[in-house]
Design an enzyme around this catalytic site. Structure first.
Site, PDB file in Angstrom:
ATOM      1  N   GLU A   1       8.942  15.927  15.568  1.00 35.22           N
ATOM      2  CA  GLU A   1       9.232  16.089  14.114  1.00 35.22           C
ATOM      3  C   GLU A   1       8.472  16.786  13.261  1.00 35.22           C
ATOM      4  OE1 GLU A   1       8.323  12.527  11.991  1.00 35.22           O
ATOM      5  OE2 GLU A   1      10.355  12.523  11.167  1.00 35.22           O
TER       6      GLU A   1
ATOM      7  N   GLU B   1       9.703   1.677  10.580  1.00 41.81           N
ATOM      8  CA  GLU B   1      10.740   2.417  10.422  1.00 41.81           C
ATOM      9  C   GLU B   1      10.104   3.920  10.656  1.00 41.81           C
ATOM     10  OE1 GLU B   1      13.860   1.992   9.934  1.00 41.81           O
ATOM     11  OE2 GLU B   1      14.034  -0.036   9.286  1.00 41.81           O
TER      12      GLU B   1
ATOM     13  N   LYS C   1       0.555  -1.145  -0.134  1.00 44.16           N
ATOM     14  CA  LYS C   1       0.048  -0.018  -0.156  1.00 44.16           C
ATOM     15  C   LYS C   1       0.705   1.038   0.074  1.00 44.16           C
ATOM     16  CE  LYS C   1      -1.962   2.994   2.614  1.00 44.16           C
ATOM     17  NZ  LYS C   1      -1.911   3.946   1.944  1.00 44.16           N
TER      18      LYS C   1
ATOM     19  N   CYS D   1      13.315  11.176   6.846  1.00 47.43           N
ATOM     20  CA  CYS D   1      13.359  10.626   8.346  1.00 47.43           C
ATOM     21  C   CYS D   1      14.787  11.030   9.086  1.00 47.43           C
ATOM     22  CB  CYS D   1      12.854   9.243   8.305  1.00 47.43           C
ATOM     23  SG  CYS D   1      14.110   8.276   7.100  1.00 47.43           S
TER      24      CYS D   1
END
Ligand code: NAD
Length: 483
Positions: free
Chosen positions: A387, A252, A177, A286
């Site tokens: 973040e 992750e 997906k 990331c």
């Protein structure tokens, strides 16, 4: 979407708009998947695993198919790089020079890795039922089964191959997906898989939104393993949804990585490296080094040079070779980044550089935003803690190695860390003490595909890369023979 080796519509016939982040215009209609499509795709993957040729083929035969896939990706490098740049708003320079070649490398790498993977056998002598007997124990690496692969929007093709290649190299079948925001390169990849000789049902792609496609996919009892790359809250939701079935999971997730410049560093190298570590793909990475720590003695000198370099970064059309920063992925995401900046202002954080929406009318339709640099008081302030996933840096001054280690570790994340120093011992002491899955000294994201990739704390669970990917996508079966 792509199910059982063919392009199909959603069972409901529904579609949604794919929007170009550089212009705000709709440029593709994407099938909007739902539970019925997940059911179809998982069914195809299950049949291909239980009855199909792929899990029963030799590692060498699977490697040949993966190498053909790598060649097909490289043959289409330019088209794929343009498509990826348009869909993700990532500078074409990067998609052409890094992402597409890296996608091909992922396929070629796991072709070699599966061919060279050693399986073990043990021989011993033991008493059993009144006699000494020879015992031969074989450990067979078997594929796990049907794997759900979920990817984010920031490097879609690279991420898709990073999961598909080891999954199918090991003999699994999968349902991928992609992010609803960037499905196009993954759909093309699925077509190329079939062209390369991947049998029908081995690689399926269901497009659509997280709650409508991702959630039923993860929860489906016919799925044996889940490999996810994305944000922290989604990772937690996925881990929770996979728990009742005790599915294997890798996550992750995000980061708030420390980038530390010691006062003996090669200044120019540290400036260039730190700019790259923070502003590549507008900070939508990331691994971004979003907390910059500079040692007191060089703080002013370093910062002056750093600000000069950041000031020279060009915000513009991602398809142009001249652009360093393309648009952010969506208008909503740009607003979210701007809200983080407004919160920092409300918290009284000093801004050393304030990024704005560009005034050029040619860029008015896109989600562009210039770089911002804040100097927070400490790591507890929102801008230094969360973040942001945009071009927003927090910068701090520090005095000693012990202090900077403590501050680098003052985060719930633990993906990567960076240190710039001329002293090997300083770099290694920092690397040993920092709580992170990866640490680069005098470098940024220097990558060998044999190495582990991933983080600790809220940055994830498990590792990808090299043997770690193949360990995840296989189950060791012990076969013990007494004679
Ligand atoms: P996201 O978590 O919003 O989405 C990732 C994927 O999960 C998408 O395909 C999405 O549709 C799907 N999803 C959303 N809700 C779901 C649900 N309830 N169940 C199942 N699937 C669901 O992340 P994003 O915004 O696409 O990507 C940005 C994030 O990814 C950042 O946090 C970034 O740090 C992280 N990221 C991590 C790495 C890494 O390797 N550590 C690499 C790239 C990006």
């Amino acid at each position: 979407m792509w199910i059982d080796g063919a392009a199909v519509e959603a069972a409901s016939g529904a579609t949604y708009d794919d929007v170009d982040p550089a212009s705000g215009s709709v440029f593709a209609q994407i099938a909007r998947g739902a539970a019925a499509d997940v059911d179809r795709a998982v069914g195809a993957a299950r049949r291909a695993f239980d009855d199909g040729p792929w899990p029963r083929s030799s590692a060498g035969d699977r490697a040949k198919v993966l190498r053909r896939l790598a060649e097909l990706l490289l043959a289409e490098r330019d088209e794929l790089a343009r498509l990826e740049s348009r869909d993700a708003g990532k500078p074409y320079r990067e998609t052409a020079e890094r992402d597409v070649p890296r996608a091909a490398d992922n396929c070629a790498f796991f072709a070699g890795a599966i061919e060279q993977r050693e399986q073990s056998a043990f021989f011993e002598r033991k008493p059993f039922l009144g006699a000494q007997r020879e015992i031969a124990s074989i450990v067979r690496d078997e594929p796990v089964g049907v794997c759900a692969l979920l990817t984010p929007w920031n490097s879609p093709l690279m991420q898709a191959t990073w999961k598909i290649a080891p999954a199918i190299a090991a003999g699994n079948t999968c349902v991928l997906k992609p992010s609803e925001l960037t499905p196009l390169s993954t759909l093309r990849l699925a077509e190329l898989c079939t062209q390369a000789g991947v049998p029908n049902g081995v690689v399926n792609v269901v497009t659509g939104f997280g709650p409508e496609v991702g959630a039923p996919l993860v929860a489906d009892p016919r799925v044996d393993a889940v490999a996810f790359t994305g944000s922290e809250p989604t990772g937690i939701a996925i881990n929770t949804a996979a728990a009742p079935g005790l599915k294997k999971v890798t996550l992750e997730l995000g980061g708030k990585s420390a980038n530390v410049v010691f006062d003996d560093a090669d200044l120019e190298l540290a400036v260039e490296g730190s700019v790259l570590a923070m502003f590549r793909h507008s900070g939508q990475v990331c691994l971004a080094g979003t907390r910059l720590y500079v040692q007191s003695r060089i703080y002013e000198r370093f910062l002056a040079r750093y600000l000069e370099r950041v000031g020279a970064l060009r915000v513009g059309d991602p398809q142009s070779h001249a652009s360093d920063l393309g648009p952010l992925i969506t208008a909503q995401h740009r607003e979210r980044v701007e809200r983080f900046c407004a919160q920092a202002d409300a918290d009284g954080v000093e801004a050393l550089l304030r990024g704005t929406r560009p005034s050029d009318p040619a860029l008015a339709g896109g989600n562009y935003l210039g770089p911002t640099i804040f100097a927070p008081r400490d790591e507890s302030q929102t801008i230094a803690r969360e973040e942001v996933f945009g071009p927003v840096l927090s910068v701090f001054r520090f005095d000693t190695l012990d202090e900077v280690v403590r501050r680098a570790n003052a985060t719930r994340f633990g993906l990567s860390a960076y240190a710039w120093t001329a002293n090997v011992a300083t770099g290694l002491r920092f690397a040993q003490a920092v709580r992170a899955g990866m640490c680069w000294i005098n470098g940024y994201f220097l990558r060998d595909l044999r190495q582990p990739f991933g983080g600790v704390g809220m940055s994830g669970l498990g590792r990808e890369g090299g043997r770690w990917s193949l360990d995840f996508f296989t189950e060791p079966k012990l076969v013990c023979i007494a004679y």
